[in-house]
Design a protein around this motif. Structure first.
Motif, PDB file in Angstrom:
ATOM      1  N   ASP A   1       0.854  -1.189   0.000  1.00 35.18           N
ATOM      2  CA  ASP A   1       0.000   0.000   0.000  1.00 35.18           C
ATOM      3  C   ASP A   1       0.892   1.242   0.000  1.00 35.18           C
ATOM      4  O   ASP A   1       1.863   1.311   0.735  1.00 35.18           O
ATOM      5  CB  ASP A   1      -0.953   0.010   1.193  1.00 35.18           C
ATOM      6  CG  ASP A   1      -0.233   0.058   2.533  1.00 35.18           C
ATOM      7  OD1 ASP A   1       0.876  -0.501   2.625  1.00 35.18           O
ATOM      8  OD2 ASP A   1      -0.769   0.661   3.479  1.00 35.18           O
ATOM      9  N   GLU A   2       0.545   2.190  -0.848  1.00 28.35           N
ATOM     10  CA  GLU A   2       1.295   3.446  -0.971  1.00 28.35           C
ATOM     11  C   GLU A   2       0.286   4.575  -1.173  1.00 28.35           C
ATOM     12  O   GLU A   2      -0.162   4.828  -2.293  1.00 28.35           O
ATOM     13  CB  GLU A   2       2.274   3.401  -2.150  1.00 28.35           C
ATOM     14  CG  GLU A   2       3.448   2.461  -1.972  1.00 28.35           C
ATOM     15  CD  GLU A   2       4.576   3.069  -1.141  1.00 28.35           C
ATOM     16  OE1 GLU A   2       4.398   4.206  -0.643  1.00 28.35           O
ATOM     17  OE2 GLU A   2       5.617   2.401  -0.999  1.00 28.35           O
ATOM     18  N   ASP A   3      -0.119   5.224  -0.100  1.00 27.58           N
ATOM     19  CA  ASP A   3      -1.099   6.307  -0.178  1.00 27.58           C
ATOM     20  C   ASP A   3      -0.349   7.635  -0.179  1.00 27.58           C
ATOM     21  O   ASP A   3       0.003   8.161   0.873  1.00 27.58           O
ATOM     22  CB  ASP A   3      -2.071   6.234   1.006  1.00 27.58           C
ATOM     23  CG  ASP A   3      -3.303   7.094   0.779  1.00 27.58           C
ATOM     24  OD1 ASP A   3      -3.733   7.207  -0.382  1.00 27.58           O
ATOM     25  OD2 ASP A   3      -3.844   7.643   1.755  1.00 27.58           O
TER      26      ASP A   3
ATOM     27  N   ARG B   1       3.359  12.278  -6.503  1.00 21.86           N
ATOM     28  CA  ARG B   1       4.411  11.362  -6.061  1.00 21.86           C
ATOM     29  C   ARG B   1       4.241   9.948  -6.619  1.00 21.86           C
ATOM     30  O   ARG B   1       5.123   9.101  -6.451  1.00 21.86           O
ATOM     31  CB  ARG B   1       4.460  11.315  -4.532  1.00 21.86           C
ATOM     32  CG  ARG B   1       4.924  12.624  -3.890  1.00 21.86           C
ATOM     33  CD  ARG B   1       4.938  12.526  -2.384  1.00 21.86           C
ATOM     34  NE  ARG B   1       5.779  11.430  -1.923  1.00 21.86           N
ATOM     35  CZ  ARG B   1       5.737  10.926  -0.692  1.00 21.86           C
ATOM     36  NH1 ARG B   1       4.891  11.430   0.195  1.00 21.86           N
ATOM     37  NH2 ARG B   1       6.532   9.937  -0.346  1.00 21.86           N
ATOM     38  N   PHE B   2       3.135   9.674  -7.296  1.00 22.01           N
ATOM     39  CA  PHE B   2       2.937   8.327  -7.828  1.00 22.01           C
ATOM     40  C   PHE B   2       3.965   7.945  -8.905  1.00 22.01           C
ATOM     41  O   PHE B   2       4.466   6.813  -8.895  1.00 22.01           O
ATOM     42  CB  PHE B   2       1.513   8.168  -8.382  1.00 22.01           C
ATOM     43  CG  PHE B   2       0.486   7.878  -7.332  1.00 22.01           C
ATOM     44  CD1 PHE B   2       0.468   6.666  -6.671  1.00 22.01           C
ATOM     45  CD2 PHE B   2      -0.467   8.820  -6.998  1.00 22.01           C
ATOM     46  CE1 PHE B   2      -0.472   6.387  -5.694  1.00 22.01           C
ATOM     47  CE2 PHE B   2      -1.410   8.568  -6.024  1.00 22.01           C
ATOM     48  CZ  PHE B   2      -1.424   7.345  -5.372  1.00 22.01           C
ATOM     49  N   PRO B   3       4.293   8.823  -9.865  1.00 23.24           N
ATOM     50  CA  PRO B   3       5.262   8.401 -10.890  1.00 23.24           C
ATOM     51  C   PRO B   3       6.589   7.927 -10.311  1.00 23.24           C
ATOM     52  O   PRO B   3       7.201   6.984 -10.837  1.00 23.24           O
ATOM     53  CB  PRO B   3       5.432   9.669 -11.738  1.00 23.24           C
ATOM     54  CG  PRO B   3       4.129  10.379 -11.607  1.00 23.24           C
ATOM     55  CD  PRO B   3       3.714  10.154 -10.170  1.00 23.24           C
ATOM     56  N   ALA B   4       7.046   8.547  -9.214  1.00 22.66           N
ATOM     57  CA  ALA B   4       8.319   8.142  -8.620  1.00 22.66           C
ATOM     58  C   ALA B   4       8.266   6.714  -8.091  1.00 22.66           C
ATOM     59  O   ALA B   4       9.301   6.033  -8.013  1.00 22.66           O
ATOM     60  CB  ALA B   4       8.703   9.101  -7.495  1.00 22.66           C
ATOM     61  N   LEU B   5       7.076   6.230  -7.724  1.00 23.45           N
ATOM     62  CA  LEU B   5       6.953   4.869  -7.196  1.00 23.45           C
ATOM     63  C   LEU B   5       7.263   3.811  -8.253  1.00 23.45           C
ATOM     64  O   LEU B   5       7.559   2.665  -7.914  1.00 23.45           O
ATOM     65  CB  LEU B   5       5.545   4.640  -6.644  1.00 23.45           C
ATOM     66  CG  LEU B   5       5.149   5.465  -5.407  1.00 23.45           C
ATOM     67  CD1 LEU B   5       3.711   5.172  -5.022  1.00 23.45           C
ATOM     68  CD2 LEU B   5       6.086   5.174  -4.237  1.00 23.45           C
TER      69      LEU B   5
ATOM     70  N   ASP C   1       6.720  -2.773 -10.099  1.00 23.06           N
ATOM     71  CA  ASP C   1       6.424  -3.042 -11.505  1.00 23.06           C
ATOM     72  C   ASP C   1       5.185  -2.284 -11.959  1.00 23.06           C
ATOM     73  O   ASP C   1       5.146  -1.735 -13.062  1.00 23.06           O
ATOM     74  CB  ASP C   1       6.214  -4.546 -11.719  1.00 23.06           C
ATOM     75  CG  ASP C   1       7.487  -5.343 -11.503  1.00 23.06           C
ATOM     76  OD1 ASP C   1       8.530  -4.949 -12.065  1.00 23.06           O
ATOM     77  OD2 ASP C   1       7.446  -6.342 -10.767  1.00 23.06           O
ATOM     78  N   LEU C   2       4.140  -2.280 -11.122  1.00 18.97           N
ATOM     79  CA  LEU C   2       2.874  -1.632 -11.455  1.00 18.97           C
ATOM     80  C   LEU C   2       2.424  -0.790 -10.264  1.00 18.97           C
ATOM     81  O   LEU C   2       2.533  -1.234  -9.114  1.00 18.97           O
ATOM     82  CB  LEU C   2       1.797  -2.674 -11.783  1.00 18.97           C
ATOM     83  CG  LEU C   2       2.102  -3.606 -12.973  1.00 18.97           C
ATOM     84  CD1 LEU C   2       1.084  -4.737 -13.028  1.00 18.97           C
ATOM     85  CD2 LEU C   2       2.117  -2.838 -14.285  1.00 18.97           C
ATOM     86  N   VAL C   3       1.896   0.400 -10.542  1.00 21.24           N
ATOM     87  CA  VAL C   3       1.462   1.316  -9.483  1.00 21.24           C
ATOM     88  C   VAL C   3       0.055   1.795  -9.805  1.00 21.24           C
ATOM     89  O   VAL C   3      -0.177   2.395 -10.867  1.00 21.24           O
ATOM     90  CB  VAL C   3       2.412   2.527  -9.369  1.00 21.24           C
ATOM     91  CG1 VAL C   3       1.876   3.522  -8.339  1.00 21.24           C
ATOM     92  CG2 VAL C   3       3.815   2.070  -8.995  1.00 21.24           C
ATOM     93  N   LEU C   4      -0.892   1.532  -8.915  1.00 21.73           N
ATOM     94  CA  LEU C   4      -2.255   2.039  -9.060  1.00 21.73           C
ATOM     95  C   LEU C   4      -2.313   3.433  -8.441  1.00 21.73           C
ATOM     96  O   LEU C   4      -2.008   3.604  -7.262  1.00 21.73           O
ATOM     97  CB  LEU C   4      -3.268   1.110  -8.388  1.00 21.73           C
ATOM     98  CG  LEU C   4      -3.778  -0.052  -9.254  1.00 21.73           C
ATOM     99  CD1 LEU C   4      -2.637  -0.999  -9.610  1.00 21.73           C
ATOM    100  CD2 LEU C   4      -4.886  -0.811  -8.538  1.00 21.73           C
ATOM    101  N   ALA C   5      -2.711   4.414  -9.251  1.00 23.25           N
ATOM    102  CA  ALA C   5      -2.663   5.818  -8.853  1.00 23.25           C
ATOM    103  C   ALA C   5      -4.023   6.471  -9.061  1.00 23.25           C
ATOM    104  O   ALA C   5      -4.790   6.064  -9.946  1.00 23.25           O
ATOM    105  CB  ALA C   5      -1.601   6.563  -9.655  1.00 23.25           C
ATOM    106  N   HIS C   6      -4.324   7.493  -8.246  1.00 17.73           N
ATOM    107  CA  HIS C   6      -5.587   8.223  -8.413  1.00 17.73           C
ATOM    108  C   HIS C   6      -5.328   9.587  -9.041  1.00 17.73           C
ATOM    109  O   HIS C   6      -4.313  10.237  -8.796  1.00 17.73           O
ATOM    110  CB  HIS C   6      -6.315   8.383  -7.075  1.00 17.73           C
ATOM    111  CG  HIS C   6      -5.464   8.903  -5.953  1.00 17.73           C
ATOM    112  ND1 HIS C   6      -4.872  10.150  -5.953  1.00 17.73           N
ATOM    113  CD2 HIS C   6      -5.108   8.337  -4.774  1.00 17.73           C
ATOM    114  CE1 HIS C   6      -4.208  10.328  -4.827  1.00 17.73           C
ATOM    115  NE2 HIS C   6      -4.312   9.241  -4.102  1.00 17.73           N
TER     116      HIS C   6
END
Length: 301
Positions: free
Chosen positions: A125-127, A132-136, A141-146
């Motif tokens: 989990d990364e809230d 800041r989502f692109p840096a994750l 491998d895959l990042v679910l972003a809002h």
């Protein structure tokens, strides 16, 4: 030029400083500077320039950094050709998601991959705030972003596809006077106390739009990011809140009502670096996420 130098240039464009690149790549800043100097010797135009104390990319540097993405993608595809050719899709795939997306997507993902020969998901989990989502994508491998669907697009350094375009509804206690209305307007809700997210998270833009249309400042009394906690606070009479229609868990003591007059919708996107999908296991997990999205939207409450 070599692959490492191109990666350093790309990371400098993403991170914005030599020290940040050094930390990300686990080397010293002097080593990063040396590699940039070596790269510059092979290029006839400046790749970097000073902006105060920082080193930033010139237009030529940005163009080469964009080309570096293609180089890394091609090299990654070459490295994984044998694996794909042998049809071995059961590698580890790391997936990060913000809380409400994790709650909605992780269970069906785990169930769909719980068979021999399938990819092995490593979930986290990364809230974080939207920017800041692109840096994750450096770590997963895959990042679910809002993202609000009319908000700024993701940077070109990552690949994005939309899993869900999810309506945002107003959450009210079951016995609230407004709960009997099938559709709410900004004026209906503007004089109510509000529970909303911290600054930097997409829902704040919709809160600001409600205030603008109603021509008054909203009374924000609580700042809570986790929707399960928000639901409990709404049920206890703490205020109204915006909640996603499909990915937030239903609560017996609150109702959701659609909101007219403002653009109240968010995108749930999946981000990744282009080279990640050279792996068959990552492509398999990405396909399962899209399948889960269709199932979630099909349960429209």
């Amino acid at each position: 030029m070599d692959e490492r130098q191109l990666r350093i240039l790309r990371e400098l464009g993403d991170l914005g400083s030599v020290s940040a690149v050094a930390e990300a790549l686990h080397v010293t800043p002097s080593a990063i500077s040396q590699q940039l100097r070596l790269l510059q010797r092979s290029i006839p135009v400046p790749l970097t320039e000073r902006a105060g104390r920082r080193v930033v990319l010139t237009d030529a540097g940005q163009a080469l950094a964009a080309a570096a993405i293609k180089v890394e993608t091609a090299l990654a595809q070459a490295r994984h050709t044998i694996t794909d050719f042998a049809d071995q899709p059961d590698g580890d795939v790391s997936v990060a998601a913000f809380h409400s997306a994790a709650s909605a997507f992780f269970p069906p993902l785990l169930r769909s991959l719980a068979h021999p020969g399938r990819p092995r998901p490593a979930l986290a989990d990364e809230d974080v705030a939207q920017d800041r989502f692109p840096a994750l994508t450096r770590h997963y491998d895959l990042v679910l972003a809002h993202r609000l669907d009319h908000g700024p697009s993701w940077p070109r350094t990552v690949t994005s596809t939309t899993l869900l375009r999810e309506p945002l509804d107003v959450a009210l206690p079951v016995g609230h006077l407004l709960a009997s209305k099938p559709l709410l307007t900004p004026r209906d809700v503007a004089d109510q106390p509000w529970i909303t997210v911290h600054d930097g998270f997409p829902l704040m833009s919709t809160i600001e739009a409600i205030a603008s249309v109603a021509n008054r400042r909203l009374d924000i009394v609580h700042r809570i990011n986790e929707f399960a906690v928000v639901a409990e606070a709404v049920a206890a009479g703490g205020g109204l809140a915006l909640m996603p229609r499909w990915t937030a868990r239903p609560h017996p003591d609150i109702v959701l009502r659609p909101l007219s007059g403002v653009h109240a919708r968010r995108d749930i996107d999946v981000l990744h670096r282009p080279e990640r999908t050279a792996r068959k296991a990552v492509r398999t997990v990405l396909a399962e996420l899209h399948r889960a999205a269709a199932q979630i939207q099909g349960r429209d409450r």
